[in-house]
Write a protein that holds these residues in place. Structure first.
Motif, PDB file in Angstrom:
ATOM      1  N   VAL A 254       7.333  -3.901   8.303  1.00  8.50           N
ATOM      2  CA  VAL A 254       7.012  -2.943   7.239  1.00  8.50           C
ATOM      3  C   VAL A 254       8.316  -2.472   6.605  1.00  8.50           C
ATOM      4  O   VAL A 254       9.288  -2.159   7.309  1.00  8.50           O
TER       5      VAL A 254
ATOM      6  N   LEU B 165      -0.619  -0.898   7.124  1.00 13.35           N
ATOM      7  CA  LEU B 165       0.234  -2.085   7.141  1.00 13.35           C
ATOM      8  C   LEU B 165       0.973  -2.235   8.467  1.00 13.35           C
ATOM      9  O   LEU B 165       1.225  -3.360   8.911  1.00 13.35           O
TER      10      LEU B 165
ATOM     11  N   GLY C  99      -1.131   4.048   3.761  1.00 12.98           N
ATOM     12  CA  GLY C  99      -0.685   2.672   3.596  1.00 12.98           C
ATOM     13  C   GLY C  99       0.250   2.234   4.708  1.00 12.98           C
ATOM     14  O   GLY C  99       0.173   1.104   5.198  1.00 12.98           O
ATOM     15  N   ALA C 100       1.147   3.133   5.125  1.00  9.96           N
ATOM     16  CA  ALA C 100       2.061   2.815   6.218  1.00  9.96           C
ATOM     17  C   ALA C 100       1.304   2.562   7.507  1.00  9.96           C
ATOM     18  O   ALA C 100       1.603   1.619   8.256  1.00  9.96           O
TER      19      ALA C 100
ATOM     20  N   VAL D  65       9.616   0.470   4.241  1.00  8.02           N
ATOM     21  CA  VAL D  65       9.361   1.749   3.579  1.00  8.02           C
ATOM     22  C   VAL D  65      10.345   1.890   2.423  1.00  8.02           C
ATOM     23  O   VAL D  65      11.541   1.619   2.578  1.00  8.02           O
TER      24      VAL D  65
ATOM     25  N   GLU E 255       0.848  -1.189   0.000  1.00  4.45           N
ATOM     26  CA  GLU E 255       0.000   0.000   0.000  1.00  4.45           C
ATOM     27  C   GLU E 255       0.881   1.235   0.000  1.00  4.45           C
ATOM     28  O   GLU E 255       2.018   1.210   0.471  1.00  4.45           O
ATOM     29  N   TRP E 256       0.341   2.349  -0.498  1.00  6.04           N
ATOM     30  CA  TRP E 256       1.120   3.565  -0.732  1.00  6.04           C
ATOM     31  C   TRP E 256       0.994   4.582   0.391  1.00  6.04           C
ATOM     32  O   TRP E 256      -0.061   4.724   1.014  1.00  6.04           O
TER      33      TRP E 256
ATOM     34  N   LEU F  42       7.489   8.599   6.746  1.00  9.84           N
ATOM     35  CA  LEU F  42       6.811   7.302   6.852  1.00  9.84           C
ATOM     36  C   LEU F  42       7.542   6.379   7.811  1.00  9.84           C
ATOM     37  O   LEU F  42       6.903   5.622   8.556  1.00  9.84           O
TER      38      LEU F  42
ATOM     39  N   GLY G 200       4.742  -5.938   4.974  1.00 13.51           N
ATOM     40  CA  GLY G 200       4.103  -4.818   4.297  1.00 13.51           C
ATOM     41  C   GLY G 200       5.118  -3.991   3.531  1.00 13.51           C
ATOM     42  O   GLY G 200       6.128  -3.566   4.102  1.00 13.51           O
TER      43      GLY G 200
ATOM     44  N   VAL H  77       5.714  -0.500   1.526  1.00  9.04           N
ATOM     45  CA  VAL H  77       5.130   0.835   1.434  1.00  9.04           C
ATOM     46  C   VAL H  77       5.975   1.714   0.525  1.00  9.04           C
ATOM     47  O   VAL H  77       6.946   2.344   0.972  1.00  9.04           O
TER      48      VAL H  77
END
Length: 245
Positions: free
Chosen positions: A35, A28, A24-25, A37, A19-20, A113, A147, A149
């Motif tokens: 995650v 997720l 999204g961050a 980034v 997810e953007w 992020l 995730g 991102v």
């Protein structure tokens, strides 16, 4: 993304999800064990170069006011302006960084992020093209969903601008993960990466909107550094508030 996001948006059927941007961050980080980034031009590339020199990076939100004062308060060297001569968000300014340097690095996308995810306690990596395979392997070692991102950029009004280079960075990491684990979002990012790799990543990055902006501003060397696929064997991970090896 709001906490009450529809179940279909959470990609729970897949271990590797994508997810953007900020929403999204946040989504997720709440759903995944780890995650990653991805901000290829330039925060995560700068992190990779710095960590490769034995340094550690404090990711700072660009909206935190005086980031330099905040860094000094934490005993961390503040980054300089991108158009200055010292260490900054430019990856090329970090290639001779002394080992052991602790650098506060703000940016409106990748660093912001990373700070968002860091606040949740979820395992966090800074990924880019340079460390794609190493980051994928490190994420797989964490038990649970992964995730991805891609950070994207911002239009002058503050809304998200989808950035091709970040899709390619996330896709490079996805391509190094088990195909059966990928959500369609992650799978298609991997396909974008493969297409760009076959065309030549350096040329593709330089031709993107973000790449052209950096070249126009005199930072072509940073685009070249960002395109160096898998030249790094490190996966910068947040430990003790700092992104480090």
């Amino acid at each position: 993304m709001p906490v009450d996001a529809r179940p279909e948006h959470r990609q729970r059927a897949y271990r590797v999800r994508l997810e953007w941007g900020r929403e999204g961050a946040e989504l997720l980080a709440a759903e995944c064990a780890v995650v990653i980034v991805v901000d290829v031009l330039s925060f995560c590339t700068a992190v990779d170069v710095a960590v490769g020199r034995g340094a550690a990076i404090l990711p700072q939100r660009s909206s935190d006011g005086d980031a330099a004062a905040q860094a000094r308060a934490l005993g961390v060297q503040p980054a300089g302006r991108r158009d200055g001569s010292g260490p900054s968000l430019r990856p090329s300014s970090l290639v001779d960084l002394p080992p052991g340097t602790r650098l506060g690095l703000p940016s409106p996308n990748g660093a912001t992020l990373c700070a968002t995810v860091a606040a949740t306690g979820t395992a966090l990596f800074a990924g880019c093209l340079r460390n794609a395979s190493a980051t994928a392997a490190a994420a797989l070692a964490v038990d649970g969903p992964i995730g991805l991102v891609p950070a994207g950029e911002r239009w002058p009004g503050g809304t998200l601008r989808v950035a091709v280079e970040d899709a390619l960075g996330a896709g490079a990491i996805a391509a190094a993960l088990p195909p059966a684990d990928l959500s369609p979002e992650a799978e298609l990012a991997a396909a974008q990466f493969v297409a760009a790799r076959d065309r030549g990543l350096a040329a593709v990055l330089a031709a993107t909107a973000s790449g052209r902006e950096l070249v126009a501003d005199g930072y072509a060397a940073d685009v070249t550094l960002a395109a160096a696929l898998d030249t790094s064997v490190l996966a910068p991970r947040l430990r003790g508030g700092l992104l480090q090896a």
